[in-house]
Motif scaffolding. Structure first.
Motif, short mmCIF file in Angstrom:
data_model
loop_
_atom_site.label_atom_id
_atom_site.label_comp_id
_atom_site.label_asym_id
_atom_site.label_seq_id
_atom_site.Cartn_x
_atom_site.Cartn_y
_atom_site.Cartn_z
N VAL A 205 1.66 -0.99 0.23
CA VAL A 205 -0.58 0.35 0.27
C VAL A 205 0.87 1.18 0.08
O VAL A 205 0.86 2.03 -0.73
CB VAL A 205 -0.84 -0.07 0.98
CG1 VAL A 205 -1.69 1.54 1.19
CG2 VAL A 205 -1.65 -1.42 0.72
N ALA A 206 2.05 1.46 0.58
CA ALA A 206 2.37 2.37 0.91
C ALA A 206 3.57 2.59 -0.64
O ALA A 206 3.86 3.52 -0.83
CB ALA A 206 3.83 2.11 2.20
N PHE A 207 3.67 1.59 -1.10
CA PHE A 207 4.79 1.68 -1.95
C PHE A 207 4.03 1.94 -3.55
O PHE A 207 4.58 2.82 -4.11
CB PHE A 207 5.03 -0.16 -2.52
CG PHE A 207 6.23 0.39 -3.88
CD1 PHE A 207 7.46 0.52 -3.32
CD2 PHE A 207 5.82 0.16 -4.73
CE1 PHE A 207 8.82 0.46 -4.38
CE2 PHE A 207 7.17 -0.18 -5.95
CZ PHE A 207 8.07 -0.22 -5.31
N GLN A 208 3.02 1.73 -3.15
CA GLN A 208 1.88 1.94 -4.36
C GLN A 208 1.53 3.21 -4.05
O GLN A 208 1.59 4.33 -5.52
CB GLN A 208 0.30 1.10 -4.92
CG GLN A 208 0.84 -0.58 -4.95
CD GLN A 208 -0.30 -0.95 -5.54
OE1 GLN A 208 -0.93 -1.45 -4.69
NE2 GLN A 208 0.23 -0.33 -6.45
N THR A 209 0.96 3.77 -3.09
CA THR A 209 0.44 5.06 -2.36
C THR A 209 1.90 5.94 -3.31
O THR A 209 1.64 6.74 -3.67
CB THR A 209 -0.15 5.37 -1.71
OG1 THR A 209 -0.34 4.10 -0.93
CG2 THR A 209 -0.66 6.49 -1.23
N GLY A 210 3.10 5.82 -2.63
CA GLY A 210 3.73 7.43 -3.04
C GLY A 210 4.66 6.97 -4.31
O GLY A 210 5.23 8.03 -4.84
N ILE B 38 -6.33 5.69 2.70
CA ILE B 38 -4.92 6.32 2.27
C ILE B 38 -4.59 6.65 2.13
O ILE B 38 -5.05 7.82 1.64
CB ILE B 38 -3.80 4.84 3.03
CG1 ILE B 38 -3.44 4.08 3.52
CG2 ILE B 38 -2.67 5.47 2.09
CD1 ILE B 38 -2.84 4.05 4.90
N LEU B 39 -5.30 7.42 1.15
CA LEU B 39 -5.76 8.66 -0.24
C LEU B 39 -6.26 9.16 0.28
O LEU B 39 -6.14 10.50 -0.12
CB LEU B 39 -6.33 7.59 -1.82
CG LEU B 39 -5.37 6.19 -1.98
CD1 LEU B 39 -6.53 5.30 -2.97
CD2 LEU B 39 -4.39 6.78 -3.25
N MET B 40 -7.68 8.68 1.12
CA MET B 40 -8.71 9.99 1.79
C MET B 40 -7.07 10.82 2.83
O MET B 40 -7.77 11.75 2.48
CB MET B 40 -9.80 9.17 1.93
CG MET B 40 -10.79 8.73 0.93
SD MET B 40 -11.84 8.46 1.72
CE MET B 40 -11.66 7.25 2.17
#
Ligand code: SAH
Length: 204
Positions: free
Chosen positions: A60-65, A88-90
């Motif tokens: 999740v952290a890797f993709q979001t970054g 996380i996106l919100m």
């Protein structure tokens, strides 16, 4: 426990401070079945309803970054699942549109968002392969299931400068980042191996 999870992600190479702050804030245990709740702050994927999984926090952290979200960005997520990635996106103040093709999960997570006061722009029951042409173009698009191939519709729904993050492959997936350089040109980067549940196409 969330602070410790963020420390684990830092040790694994996550550097984006806004993403780490989001991990420190969103209560992952509430997105999981109560039987796994006690494990929520381990860096692991866990089963959710309909044979799907809540992604590993590192993923999740890797993709979001890679999305480089700025406040107000219009972001499309394919594969709502538990809703954790959506949250996380919100937390990063994105306007999130999220699509889920499993009716059971769509209903469950939609209800959960309402109960918790989470407000994605729209939670859609449907096939993410097609994207969301009526809302496009997007600042970024994140696919949270393993895609056998890159859906063309998703590339075409990016703004110029927009970013698509998609795990591509059948058994294992290569995390792939596309940046739209112009109407026709895309820069492509391949960023390591991951394992996801499959992105399924609704052929009808
Ligand atoms: N972001 C989720 C990940 C869930 S797993 C989370 O953090 O919990 C991937 C999800 O993608 C599953 O819920 C699966 O049902 C969904 N999915 C698979 N193919 C899809 C498609 N074509 N369109 C929309 N969702 C899809």
């Amino acid at each position: 426990m969330r602070n410790k999870l963020a420390d684990v992600l830092i040790a694994k190479g996550i550097v984006d401070t806004k993403v780490l702050d989001a991990i420190r804030t969103v209560p992952r245990h509430l997105f999981m079945d109560s039987s796994f709740e006690g494990h929520a702050y381990q860096d692991k994927a866990f089963p959710i309803a309909a044979d799907q999984t809540i992604s590993q926090p590192y993923t999740v952290a890797f993709q979001t970054g890679l999305l480089e979200v700025e406040p107000g960005h219009k972001v499309l997520e394919i594969g709502t699942g538990s809703g954790y990635q959506t949250a996380i996106l919100m937390q990063l103040k994105a306007k999130v549109y999220t699509i889920e093709r499993q009716l059971e999960l769509f209903k469950k997570t939609n209800l959960f968002f309402k109960k918790m006061g989470y407000r994605p722009k729209k939670v859609i029951f449907g096939d993410g392969y097609k994207g969301l042409p009526e809302v496009a173009p997007f600042d970024s698009i994140i696919v949270t299931a393993g895609a056998p191939e890159v859906p063309k519709a998703l590339l075409s729904q990016l703004k110029i400068g927009g970013r698509l993050v998609i795990p591509v492959g059948i058994d294992d997936q290569i995390m792939t980042l596309f940046i739209r350089k112009s109407e026709k040109e895309f820069e492509k980067k391949e960023l390591g191996s991951f394992r996801f549940v499959p992105l399924l196409e609704d052929k009808n």
